[in-house]
Design a protein around this motif. Structure first.
Motif, short mmCIF file in Angstrom:
data_model
loop_
_atom_site.label_atom_id
_atom_site.label_comp_id
_atom_site.label_asym_id
_atom_site.label_seq_id
_atom_site.Cartn_x
_atom_site.Cartn_y
_atom_site.Cartn_z
N ARG A 177 15.85 -5.03 -105.80
CA ARG A 177 14.65 -4.34 -105.31
C ARG A 177 13.45 -4.63 -106.21
N ASP A 178 13.67 -4.61 -107.51
CA ASP A 178 12.58 -4.86 -108.45
C ASP A 178 12.04 -6.27 -108.29
N TYR A 179 12.95 -7.23 -108.17
CA TYR A 179 12.52 -8.63 -108.08
C TYR A 179 11.68 -8.86 -106.83
N PHE A 180 12.18 -8.45 -105.69
CA PHE A 180 11.50 -8.75 -104.43
C PHE A 180 10.26 -7.87 -104.20
N SER A 181 10.15 -6.77 -104.92
CA SER A 181 8.94 -5.98 -104.82
C SER A 181 7.83 -6.52 -105.71
N ASN A 182 8.22 -7.26 -106.76
CA ASN A 182 7.24 -7.80 -107.70
C ASN A 182 6.86 -9.26 -107.43
N GLU A 183 7.78 -10.02 -106.81
CA GLU A 183 7.52 -11.44 -106.56
C GLU A 183 7.13 -11.63 -105.09
N PRO A 184 5.94 -12.15 -104.83
CA PRO A 184 5.45 -12.25 -103.44
C PRO A 184 6.27 -13.25 -102.62
N PRO A 185 6.43 -12.98 -101.32
CA PRO A 185 7.19 -13.89 -100.46
C PRO A 185 6.42 -15.18 -100.21
N PRO A 186 7.11 -16.26 -99.88
CA PRO A 186 6.42 -17.51 -99.56
C PRO A 186 5.61 -17.39 -98.28
N LYS A 187 4.57 -18.18 -98.17
CA LYS A 187 3.67 -18.10 -97.01
C LYS A 187 4.38 -18.46 -95.71
N ASP A 188 5.40 -19.32 -95.79
CA ASP A 188 6.08 -19.74 -94.56
C ASP A 188 7.33 -18.94 -94.27
N LEU A 189 7.53 -17.80 -94.96
CA LEU A 189 8.75 -17.03 -94.77
C LEU A 189 8.90 -16.54 -93.33
N THR A 190 7.83 -16.02 -92.75
CA THR A 190 7.91 -15.51 -91.37
C THR A 190 8.30 -16.62 -90.40
N ALA A 191 7.71 -17.78 -90.56
CA ALA A 191 8.04 -18.92 -89.68
C ALA A 191 9.50 -19.33 -89.88
N ASN A 192 9.96 -19.38 -91.14
CA ASN A 192 11.35 -19.75 -91.41
C ASN A 192 12.33 -18.75 -90.81
N VAL A 193 12.01 -17.47 -90.92
CA VAL A 193 12.88 -16.43 -90.38
C VAL A 193 12.95 -16.54 -88.86
N THR A 194 11.82 -16.80 -88.21
CA THR A 194 11.79 -16.93 -86.75
C THR A 194 12.67 -18.10 -86.30
N LEU A 195 12.54 -19.23 -86.97
CA LEU A 195 13.34 -20.41 -86.62
C LEU A 195 14.83 -20.15 -86.86
N ALA A 196 15.15 -19.54 -88.00
CA ALA A 196 16.55 -19.28 -88.33
C ALA A 196 17.18 -18.27 -87.39
N ARG A 197 16.44 -17.25 -87.00
CA ARG A 197 16.97 -16.23 -86.09
C ARG A 197 17.36 -16.85 -84.74
N GLU A 198 16.49 -17.70 -84.20
CA GLU A 198 16.78 -18.34 -82.92
C GLU A 198 17.97 -19.29 -83.05
N PHE A 199 18.00 -20.05 -84.13
CA PHE A 199 19.08 -21.03 -84.36
C PHE A 199 20.42 -20.33 -84.48
N ILE A 200 20.48 -19.26 -85.27
CA ILE A 200 21.73 -18.54 -85.49
C ILE A 200 22.20 -17.86 -84.21
N ALA A 201 21.28 -17.24 -83.47
CA ALA A 201 21.66 -16.55 -82.23
C ALA A 201 22.24 -17.52 -81.21
N ARG A 202 21.64 -18.72 -81.13
CA ARG A 202 22.11 -19.71 -80.15
C ARG A 202 23.52 -20.17 -80.48
N HIS A 203 23.81 -20.40 -81.74
CA HIS A 203 25.13 -20.89 -82.11
C HIS A 203 26.15 -19.75 -82.19
N ASP A 204 25.68 -18.54 -82.42
CA ASP A 204 26.58 -17.39 -82.34
C ASP A 204 27.04 -17.21 -80.90
N HIS A 205 26.15 -17.42 -79.96
CA HIS A 205 26.50 -17.33 -78.54
C HIS A 205 27.59 -18.35 -78.19
#
Length: 384
Positions: free
Chosen positions: A9-37
Motif C-alpha cells: 500500500r505504501d509503495y503504490f500510494s507513493n509511486e505514481p502509475p505509468p501514463k499508459d497503465l489504463t491502456a495496458n489494463v484495457t488491452l489485458a482485460r480484453e485479451f484475458i477474457a477472450r482466452h478465458d472464454h
C-alpha cells in the motif's frame, strides 16, 4: 503478512502509475477474457531489465545488462505449446520472433537485396525467415500474443500487479513466468531530484528544506563525488501467491555467479516467496543449463542441460563451468546413469543447435498440467 500488505500500500500510494497503465489494463482485460472464454491457458512472461531513474525528469538512471533473450525466446515456445502469452517487456528489448533478426552482430538488412525495385530476401536466408514469419502470422491471426512494455522499476511493478489481478479469474490456468531482471533497489519519488543532477558543484541543487526536515536527495553531488543512496524495492513476489492471483502457478528465476550457492539460493527463494518453481542459472552457463527447484517435487533439484554438441554460441559462456553447480551429480558421479557425458554423446553430431528454452518450456507445461489436475482434485465436488 500484514507488513507485506502495508509495504504494498505504501509503495503504490507513493509511486505514481505509468501514463499508459489504463491502456495496458484495457488491452489485458480484453485479451484475458477472450482466452478465458476459450478455456485456454494464459501465461504472463516478464522480460528484460528495469531501470532506476535518479531524477524525476530522467537523464541518468541505473540499468542492468539484460537484453530479454530468455523471456522473448521462452514466449515463442509457450506459443508453440498452445498458450496465450502476455509479454510484458522492457521497451526496445528483444521481442518474440523479431529476436532472430535484432540485437544481432549483423543488421537484418544484410539478409535482403534490391532486385528490380523489389526487396528480396537472399536465397540462403529465405527458408528460415519464412518459417519465423509463418509462426508469427499464425499467432497474430489467432490473437494469442499481447505485447506490453515498461521501462522503470515502478512501471514494471504497477503493470505486474494490475495484470496479475486481472488474471485471477483464470484460476490454475494462469501462469506467471517471471524472467525479467528486476532491480533490487530504487529511488523513492519523494527523494528524487526534479532536474538533471549537475556534475559541477557550482550548479548543484540540494533537495533539503531550509530547516533540514526534508530528506536529502537520494542522488546528489557532494564535492566532486556523486553520492547515490538507494532503498530496497519492497518484495512483492509473495503477493502474487497471497493476494493478486492466489491460484495461478508462479515460475521465478534466480541468477547467480557463484556455483557453490546457486541451488541453496534457489531453494531459499522457493521457501521465502512460496512460488511453485524457481529456475536457477549461472551467469556463465545460463544458455546451456538450468536447475529446477520445485515444491511440487519436494524441493528436489532437476537439471536441464543442452548436450555439448548442440549448444548455441555464447560470448559470455564458460564451458568448463557446466555442471559446476550440480553438487548432487558430483556426489553420485560413480553412477553411470548420472553421467553428463553419456547424455552429451547420446545426441548425433552435426544436429542443429538447441535453445535451452525449448527444453525448459515443455517441462514447465507438464508441471502446469499436473498442477491443474491437483487443483481440480482438491476442489470440493458439487453434491446431488
Amino acid at each position: 503478512m500484514a507488513d507485506a500488505r502495508q509495504a504494498e500500500r505504501d509503495y503504490f500510494s507513493n509511486e505514481p502509475p505509468p501514463k499508459d497503465l489504463t491502456a495496458n489494463v484495457t488491452l489485458a482485460r480484453e485479451f484475458i477474457a477472450r482466452h478465458d472464454h476459450d478455456r485456454r491457458r494464459v501465461v504472463l512472461v516478464t522480460s528484460g531489465g528495469t531501470t532506476v531513474p535518479l531524477e524525476a525528469q530522467t537523464v541518468r538512471y541505473i540499468d542492468n545488462f539484460s537484453a530479454g533473450t530468455r523471456g522473448a525466446t521462452s514466449a515463442e515456445y509457450f506459443l508453440r505449446h498452445g498458450y496465450a502469452v502476455i509479454f510484458l517487456h522492457r521497451q526496445f528489448s528483444l521481442l518474440p520472433y523479431s529476436r532472430h533478426y535484432s540485437h544481432n552482430t549483423r543488421s537484418f538488412l544484410d539478409y535482403m537485396r534490391d532486385e528490380d525495385g523489389r526487396v528480396v530476401v537472399d536465397e540462403q536466408h529465405q527458408q528460415d525467415m519464412l518459417e519465423v514469419l509463418r509462426q508469427y502470422t499464425q499467432v497474430k491471426r489467432e490473437g494469442r500474443l499481447l505485447i506490453l512494455s515498461f521501462v522503470t522499476i515502478t512501471e514494471y511493478l504497477w503493470d505486474l500487479r494490475e495484470v496479475a489481478q486481472l488474471m485471477r479469474p483464470l484460476g490454475p490456468r494462469a501462469m506467471f513466468y517471471l524472467a525479467a531482471a528486476v532491480s533490487d533497489f530504487f529511488v523513492p519519488r519523494d527523494r528524487m531530484v526534479e532536474h538533471k543532477i549537475q556534475s559541477n558543484e557550482e550548479f548543484a541543487v540540494t533537495n533539503e528544506s531550509s530547516d533540514g526536515t526534508a530528506p536529502a536527495a537520494a542522488a546528489r553531488t557532494e564535492g566532486r563525488k556523486l553520492v547515490i543512496d538507494l532503498e530496497p524495492v519492497p518484495k512483492f513476489l509473495k503477493q502474487l501467491v497471497d493476494g493478486w492471483a492466489p491460484d495461478g502457478i508462479i515460475v521465478s528465476f534466480k541468477l547467480e555467479t557463484d556455483p557453490s550457492i546457486l541451488v541453496k539460493k534457489a531453494k531459499y527463494a522457493l521457501e521465502k516467496y512460496s512460488h511453485h518453481l524457481v529456475i536457477g542459472n549461472l551467469l556463465n552457463t545460463r544458455k546451456w543449463e538450468v536447475v529446477f527447484v520445485s515444491k511440487m517435487e519436494g524441493f528436489s533439484e532437476k537439471w536441464i542441460r543442452v548436450p555439448a554438441n548442440r549448444r548455441t554460441k555464447s560470448f559470455s559462456g564458460v564451458p568448463s563451468l557446466v555442471g559446476s553447480a550440480d553438487l548432487s551429480a558430483k556426489e553420485a558421479a560413480s553412477e553411470p546413469s548420472q553421467s553428463l557425458l553419456e547424455t552429451e554423446h547420446a545426441v548425433p553430431k552435426g544436429e542443429p543447435a538447441v535453445e535451452i528454452e525449448s527444453l525448459i518450456i515443455p517441462a514447465i507445461e507438464a508441471m502446469h498440467t499436473k498442477y491443474i489436475e491437483q487443483t481440480r482434485d482438491r476442489q470440493p465436488q458439487a453434491s446431488g
